[in-house]
Design a protein around this motif. Structure first.
Motif, short mmCIF file in Angstrom:
data_model
loop_
_atom_site.label_atom_id
_atom_site.label_comp_id
_atom_site.label_asym_id
_atom_site.label_seq_id
_atom_site.Cartn_x
_atom_site.Cartn_y
_atom_site.Cartn_z
N LEU A 66 0.81 -1.21 0.00
CA LEU A 66 0.00 0.00 0.00
C LEU A 66 0.84 1.26 0.00
O LEU A 66 0.30 2.36 -0.06
CB LEU A 66 -0.92 0.02 1.23
N ARG A 67 2.15 1.13 0.08
CA ARG A 67 3.02 2.31 0.23
C ARG A 67 3.38 2.85 -1.15
O ARG A 67 4.43 2.56 -1.71
CB ARG A 67 4.24 1.94 1.06
N ASN A 68 2.50 3.65 -1.67
CA ASN A 68 2.60 4.18 -3.02
C ASN A 68 3.54 5.38 -3.06
O ASN A 68 3.36 6.32 -2.29
CB ASN A 68 1.19 4.59 -3.48
N PRO A 69 4.52 5.40 -3.96
CA PRO A 69 5.40 6.56 -4.08
C PRO A 69 4.65 7.87 -4.35
O PRO A 69 5.15 8.94 -4.02
CB PRO A 69 6.32 6.19 -5.25
N ASP A 70 3.47 7.77 -4.95
CA ASP A 70 2.68 8.98 -5.21
C ASP A 70 2.27 9.68 -3.92
O ASP A 70 1.95 10.87 -3.93
CB ASP A 70 1.42 8.64 -6.02
N LEU A 71 2.27 8.96 -2.80
CA LEU A 71 1.90 9.53 -1.51
C LEU A 71 3.11 10.08 -0.76
O LEU A 71 2.95 10.69 0.30
CB LEU A 71 1.19 8.49 -0.64
N GLY A 72 4.31 9.86 -1.28
CA GLY A 72 5.52 10.39 -0.64
C GLY A 72 6.53 9.34 -0.25
O GLY A 72 7.62 9.69 0.20
N TYR A 73 6.18 8.05 -0.40
CA TYR A 73 7.13 6.99 -0.08
C TYR A 73 8.22 6.89 -1.14
O TYR A 73 8.02 7.29 -2.29
CB TYR A 73 6.42 5.63 0.02
N GLU A 74 9.35 6.34 -0.74
CA GLU A 74 10.41 6.07 -1.70
C GLU A 74 9.97 4.98 -2.67
O GLU A 74 9.17 4.12 -2.31
CB GLU A 74 11.68 5.62 -0.96
N PRO A 75 10.51 4.97 -3.88
CA PRO A 75 10.19 3.88 -4.81
C PRO A 75 10.59 2.54 -4.22
O PRO A 75 11.58 2.44 -3.47
CB PRO A 75 11.05 4.21 -6.05
#
Length: 309
Positions: A19-28
């Motif tokens: 669920l950790r989408n880079p679009d939300l601010g997470y690293e790729p």
């Protein structure tokens, strides 16, 4: 006449890698390793009552508002630095964000427990961090480290490989040796594992937060959320670590703290502003929850939080 209906808040979920989408601010995903870095603004879908399996080192860069960590309710402002432990529910709600929002509100580093614990069995030097991790089960707020935390977390985010791990360990050492901190949650809460229960407590907490300055009874809240009082009491205590009355009192005292820090209103007026109808009861509850009188809190806040400067 029918009671007004309220839209049910989105169900918070247990965060995991899928669920950790880079679009939300997470690293790729390809840059991931033991450490996971996250920068995000406000508003953002990640701002919600939630939990995850990792520790989270969380620095507020911009805006002020209410912080919820386990059964702790308090105030945050830029420079607010907290370490939360695995599965400890938390949320930061900005109350003064501009209409257009802010591009960077939160700077975050997440890391897992097992690799550190296992490594500490073989690398003696790592054992120094274990007491810090134990304290993090309750949430830890650090003081006097704001500027240092920003630069160290920026360095961690910009580094890769062994250099990233070294930068992280150096920062973790400073936190482990810091003596200027406080534990936030009085108990380590047990989070719900099913989305329906998580959605329910999110809705209840949101409703109580919105209406805590008004006359508010458990019976009314039970009717609104279609629960019996006995079931609600067990459910609410398990989720928040508080009885309903204690939680409402904590919410009101939290709002009183904001007014004490941000306004010059008389303590007596603030008492009624936040929903208490008896000054003596307000003073007694404030002392129980904050460990000082409202007047002492205002005086100390001027030093610690820079109120009025």
């Amino acid at each position: 006449m029918h009671a007004p209906t309220h839209r049910r808040p989105p169900a918070p979920e247990l965060e995991h890698a899928l669920l950790r989408n880079p679009d939300l601010g997470y690293e790729p995903p390809e840059s991931g390793g033991f450490l996971r870095c996250l920068d995000h603004g406000f508003p953002n879908p990640l701002v919600r009552w939630h939990y995850h399996d990792e520790y989270e080192l969380h620095l507020i860069v911009a805006t002020s508002g209410k912080v919820f960590v386990g059964d702790y309710i308090g105030h945050f402002s830029p420079g607010h630095l907290v370490l939360t432990g695995p599965r400890l529910p938390h949320n930061w709600i900005s109350t003064d964000a501009p209409p257009e929002g802010v591009a960077l509100r939160d700077r975050v580093v997440q890391f897992a427990h097992e690799p550190l614990e296992q490594a500490a069995q073989h690398i003696t030097e790592l054992r120094e961090v274990l007491p810090l991790l134990e304290r993090a089960r309750h949430g830890i707020e650090f003081f006097g480290l704001s500027d240092l935390a920003y630069s160290r977390m920026e360095h961690i985010r910009a580094s890769r490989g062994l250099a990233r791990l070294a930068a992280f360990c150096e920062f973790l050492t400073l936190l482990a040796r810091s003596s200027d901190y406080r534990l936030l949650s009085s108990v380590q809460l047990q989070s719900f594992d099913d989305d329906e229960s998580l959605a329910q407590i999110n809705a209840v907490v949101s409703y109580v937060s919105e209406h805590c300055a008004e006359p508010l009874s458990m019976a009314e809240v039970c009717r609104r959320f279609h629960m019996t009082e006995s079931r609600f009491s067990r459910f609410f205590r398990r989720a928040t670590g508080n009885t309903f009355t204690d939680f409402v009192n904590r919410m009101r005292i939290s709002k009183a703290c904001e007014l004490l820090m941000q306004t010059d209103r008389y303590v007596t007026n603030i008492c009624y502003d936040v929903g208490f109808n008896n000054v003596a009861n307000f003073n007694r509850r404030f002392l129980e929850i904050k460990g000082m009188t409202p007047t002492d809190f205002r005086r100390q806040a001027e030093v610690r939080f820079g109120a009025g400067t």
